[in-house]
Design a protein around this motif. Structure first.
Motif, PDB file in Angstrom:
ATOM      1  N   VAL A  41      -1.826  26.792 -11.735  1.00  0.00           N
ATOM      2  CA  VAL A  41      -3.385  27.109 -11.963  1.00  0.00           C
ATOM      3  C   VAL A  41      -3.524  28.296 -12.522  1.00  0.00           C
ATOM      4  CG1 VAL A  41      -5.724  26.608 -10.936  1.00  0.00           C
ATOM      5  CG2 VAL A  41      -3.725  25.489  -9.788  1.00  0.00           C
ATOM      6  N   LEU A  42      -3.810  28.389 -13.781  1.00  0.00           N
ATOM      7  CA  LEU A  42      -4.187  29.743 -14.399  1.00  0.00           C
ATOM      8  C   LEU A  42      -5.703  30.118 -14.295  1.00  0.00           C
ATOM      9  CD1 LEU A  42      -2.275  29.445 -17.719  1.00  0.00           C
ATOM     10  CD2 LEU A  42      -1.309  30.527 -15.377  1.00  0.00           C
ATOM     11  N   GLY A  43      -6.085  31.301 -13.920  1.00  0.00           N
ATOM     12  CA  GLY A  43      -7.475  31.592 -13.624  1.00  0.00           C
ATOM     13  C   GLY A  43      -7.881  30.843 -12.403  1.00  0.00           C
ATOM     14  N   ALA A  44      -7.289  30.570 -11.419  1.00  0.00           N
ATOM     15  CA  ALA A  44      -7.510  29.515 -10.164  1.00  0.00           C
ATOM     16  C   ALA A  44      -8.874  29.653  -9.565  1.00  0.00           C
ATOM     17  CB  ALA A  44      -6.509  29.647  -9.095  1.00  0.00           C
ATOM     18  N   GLY A  45      -9.471  30.927  -9.297  1.00  0.00           N
ATOM     19  CA  GLY A  45     -10.876  30.930  -8.878  1.00  0.00           C
ATOM     20  C   GLY A  45     -10.748  30.359  -7.503  1.00  0.00           C
ATOM     21  N   PHE A  46     -11.971  29.459  -7.229  1.00  0.00           N
ATOM     22  CA  PHE A  46     -11.751  28.724  -6.042  1.00  0.00           C
ATOM     23  C   PHE A  46     -11.509  27.356  -6.119  1.00  0.00           C
ATOM     24  CE2 PHE A  46     -14.672  32.401  -4.648  1.00  0.00           C
ATOM     25  CZ  PHE A  46     -14.117  32.572  -3.189  1.00  0.00           C
ATOM     26  N   ASP A  47     -10.566  27.137  -7.123  1.00  0.00           N
ATOM     27  CA  ASP A  47     -10.210  25.666  -7.236  1.00  0.00           C
ATOM     28  C   ASP A  47      -9.331  25.349  -5.940  1.00  0.00           C
ATOM     29  OD1 ASP A  47      -8.792  23.732  -9.804  1.00  0.00           O
ATOM     30  OD2 ASP A  47      -7.755  23.507  -8.047  1.00  0.00           O
ATOM     31  N   SER A  48      -9.573  24.053  -5.421  1.00  0.00           N
ATOM     32  CA  SER A  48      -9.031  23.849  -4.190  1.00  0.00           C
ATOM     33  C   SER A  48      -8.029  22.357  -4.001  1.00  0.00           C
ATOM     34  CB  SER A  48     -10.370  23.099  -3.385  1.00  0.00           C
ATOM     35  OG  SER A  48     -10.983  22.188  -3.918  1.00  0.00           O
ATOM     36  N   ARG A  49      -7.585  22.201  -5.445  1.00  0.00           N
ATOM     37  CA  ARG A  49      -6.654  21.140  -5.530  1.00  0.00           C
ATOM     38  C   ARG A  49      -5.260  21.150  -4.612  1.00  0.00           C
ATOM     39  NH1 ARG A  49      -7.690  19.977 -11.769  1.00  0.00           N
ATOM     40  NH2 ARG A  49      -8.350  21.775 -11.580  1.00  0.00           N
ATOM     41  N   ALA A  50      -4.993  22.500  -4.610  1.00  0.00           N
ATOM     42  CA  ALA A  50      -3.754  22.710  -3.913  1.00  0.00           C
ATOM     43  C   ALA A  50      -3.889  22.460  -2.448  1.00  0.00           C
ATOM     44  CB  ALA A  50      -3.143  24.216  -4.101  1.00  0.00           C
ATOM     45  N   TYR A  51      -5.034  22.635  -1.872  1.00  0.00           N
ATOM     46  CA  TYR A  51      -5.381  22.380  -0.507  1.00  0.00           C
ATOM     47  C   TYR A  51      -5.861  21.042  -0.027  1.00  0.00           C
ATOM     48  CZ  TYR A  51      -5.409  27.239  -2.103  1.00  0.00           C
ATOM     49  OH  TYR A  51      -4.956  28.390  -2.754  1.00  0.00           O
ATOM     50  N   ARG A  52      -6.335  20.421  -0.813  1.00  0.00           N
ATOM     51  CA  ARG A  52      -7.017  19.115  -0.525  1.00  0.00           C
ATOM     52  C   ARG A  52      -6.518  18.007  -0.919  1.00  0.00           C
ATOM     53  NH1 ARG A  52     -10.405  17.207  -4.767  1.00  0.00           N
ATOM     54  NH2 ARG A  52     -10.604  18.956  -6.420  1.00  0.00           N
ATOM     55  N   LEU A  53      -5.434  18.020  -1.923  1.00  0.00           N
ATOM     56  CA  LEU A  53      -4.985  16.583  -2.484  1.00  0.00           C
ATOM     57  C   LEU A  53      -3.578  16.195  -1.624  1.00  0.00           C
ATOM     58  CD1 LEU A  53      -5.164  17.005  -6.258  1.00  0.00           C
ATOM     59  CD2 LEU A  53      -6.826  15.908  -4.715  1.00  0.00           C
ATOM     60  N   GLY A  54      -3.214  17.247  -0.808  1.00  0.00           N
ATOM     61  CA  GLY A  54      -2.034  16.798   0.060  1.00  0.00           C
ATOM     62  C   GLY A  54      -0.840  16.445  -0.659  1.00  0.00           C
ATOM     63  N   LEU A  55      -0.609  17.239  -1.825  1.00  0.00           N
ATOM     64  CA  LEU A  55       0.574  16.962  -2.710  1.00  0.00           C
ATOM     65  C   LEU A  55       1.662  18.234  -2.364  1.00  0.00           C
ATOM     66  CD1 LEU A  55      -1.255  16.349  -6.001  1.00  0.00           C
ATOM     67  CD2 LEU A  55      -0.319  14.583  -4.390  1.00  0.00           C
ATOM     68  N   GLN A  56       1.763  18.746  -1.432  1.00  0.00           N
ATOM     69  CA  GLN A  56       2.530  19.966  -1.212  1.00  0.00           C
ATOM     70  C   GLN A  56       4.137  19.542  -1.056  1.00  0.00           C
ATOM     71  OE1 GLN A  56      -0.231  19.604   0.450  1.00  0.00           O
ATOM     72  NE2 GLN A  56      -0.003  19.942   2.573  1.00  0.00           N
ATOM     73  N   ASP A  57       3.927  18.215  -0.511  1.00  0.00           N
ATOM     74  CA  ASP A  57       5.724  17.873  -0.410  1.00  0.00           C
ATOM     75  C   ASP A  57       6.141  17.381  -1.731  1.00  0.00           C
ATOM     76  OD1 ASP A  57       5.647  18.289   2.471  1.00  0.00           O
ATOM     77  OD2 ASP A  57       4.643  16.202   2.835  1.00  0.00           O
ATOM     78  N   GLN A  58       5.438  17.036  -2.530  1.00  0.00           N
ATOM     79  CA  GLN A  58       5.635  16.651  -4.067  1.00  0.00           C
ATOM     80  C   GLN A  58       5.717  17.514  -4.948  1.00  0.00           C
ATOM     81  OE1 GLN A  58       3.418  12.962  -5.044  1.00  0.00           O
ATOM     82  NE2 GLN A  58       2.598  12.767  -2.898  1.00  0.00           N
ATOM     83  N   ALA A  59       5.168  18.713  -4.829  1.00  0.00           N
ATOM     84  CA  ALA A  59       5.178  19.876  -6.011  1.00  0.00           C
ATOM     85  C   ALA A  59       4.860  21.093  -5.363  1.00  0.00           C
ATOM     86  CB  ALA A  59       4.116  19.541  -7.001  1.00  0.00           C
ATOM     87  N   SER A  60       5.401  22.174  -6.102  1.00  0.00           N
ATOM     88  CA  SER A  60       5.157  23.679  -5.614  1.00  0.00           C
ATOM     89  C   SER A  60       3.812  24.000  -6.364  1.00  0.00           C
ATOM     90  CB  SER A  60       6.364  24.542  -6.019  1.00  0.00           C
ATOM     91  OG  SER A  60       7.446  23.974  -5.163  1.00  0.00           O
ATOM     92  N   PHE A  61       2.930  24.625  -5.443  1.00  0.00           N
ATOM     93  CA  PHE A  61       1.902  25.065  -6.262  1.00  0.00           C
ATOM     94  C   PHE A  61       1.862  26.795  -6.403  1.00  0.00           C
ATOM     95  CE2 PHE A  61       0.512  21.085  -5.143  1.00  0.00           C
ATOM     96  CZ  PHE A  61      -0.396  20.515  -5.833  1.00  0.00           C
ATOM     97  N   PHE A  62       1.420  27.088  -7.645  1.00  0.00           N
ATOM     98  CA  PHE A  62       1.137  28.559  -7.905  1.00  0.00           C
ATOM     99  C   PHE A  62      -0.038  28.742  -8.366  1.00  0.00           C
ATOM    100  CE2 PHE A  62       5.610  27.491  -8.260  1.00  0.00           C
ATOM    101  CZ  PHE A  62       6.216  28.112  -7.588  1.00  0.00           C
ATOM    102  N   GLU A  63      -0.846  29.676  -8.101  1.00  0.00           N
ATOM    103  CA  GLU A  63      -2.246  30.312  -8.419  1.00  0.00           C
ATOM    104  C   GLU A  63      -1.922  31.583  -9.044  1.00  0.00           C
ATOM    105  OE1 GLU A  63      -5.370  29.606  -5.673  1.00  0.00           O
ATOM    106  OE2 GLU A  63      -4.928  27.399  -5.560  1.00  0.00           O
TER     107      GLU A  63
END
Length: 237
Positions: A41-63
């Motif tokens: 997520v470029l320019g992530a700000g307060f984007d919350s998808r990494a925390y609310r979509l429950g995808l952490q077991d499927q993909a690695s997240f970087f902000e």
């Protein structure tokens, strides 16, 4: 030997058939490509998808965001009790730092994995040279890399009254739009940086696709439909 022709469906023009064939081809291309395993997520700000979509077991997240914003967000998440250990934060200043080098040097990022970059609510706040450099950096990761981008554009090089009013408000708070390309130049600009448009949605289409009907009346549209796009892009070479 007589060549058999595919019968045309009743009520469907040849142009519609060609369009449908292209759509099916694009869908097959998506199915044949490897799954995305990294989301940046470029320019992530307060984007919350990494925390609310429950995808952490499927993909690695970087902000990736400005250092002060990264710190502010971390404090807010901690105060709210939101788990965020699965997210890797990369503090950079886009106009100054080599953000891709910082990303590659961060814990867990693998440049060989298929990656989706989110550039939503970002592009218009950067100058054109920085946007170009950012796209070039993403394209350097190779074909198949994906980008989801929102962008305001201008039909005649002059923003609509709605956008002009929004720009004035943004300028007053110190965050003016610095890059608003002409509508007919967007695809060409992206092609120059090795991207093709896979999907293009205007504001009304975004609402139809992503906002549930029972919530649509509660969500304010921030721009006229013709001034704002959500683009799905793919690196082509």
């Amino acid at each position: 030997q007589q060549q058999q022709q595919q019968p045309q469906k009743q009520g469907q023009s040849s142009q519609q058939q060609v369009s449908a064939t292209k759509d099916k081809g694009a869908e097959k291309e998506d199915r044949d490509e490897p799954l995305v395993t990294q989301v940046v997520v470029l320019g992530a700000g307060f984007d919350s998808r990494a925390y609310r979509l429950g995808l952490q077991d499927q993909a690695s997240f970087f902000e990736v965001d400005a250092p002060h914003m990264v710190e502010l967000k971390r404090k807010a998440l901690k105060k709210a009790g939101v788990l965020h250990d699965h997210v890797t934060y990369v503090p950079v200043v886009f106009e100054r730092d080599n953000w891709l080098d910082e990303l590659k040097g961060s814990k867990g990022f693998d440049a060989q994995q298929r990656t989706l970059f989110l550039m939503e609510g970002l592009v218009n706040y950067l100058d054109q040279d920085t946007v170009a450099a950012t796209l070039d950096a993403i394209a350097s990761l190779g074909p198949g890399t994906l980008v989801s981008m929102t962008i305001r554009h201008s039909l005649l090089g002059q923003a609509s009254p709605t956008v002009q009013a929004a720009n004035l408000r943004l300028k007053l708070i110190g965050e003016p739009h610095r890059f608003v390309p002409r509508t007919h130049m967007v695809a060409q600009f992206l092609m120059q940086h090795k991207f093709k448009i896979v999907e293009k949605l205007d504001l009304d289409e975004m609402f139809q696709k992503y906002v549930p009907a029972n919530l649509a009346s509660q969500v304010e549209k921030k721009a006229e439909g013709g001034d704002y796009w959500l683009l799905k892009l793919r690196v082509t070479e």
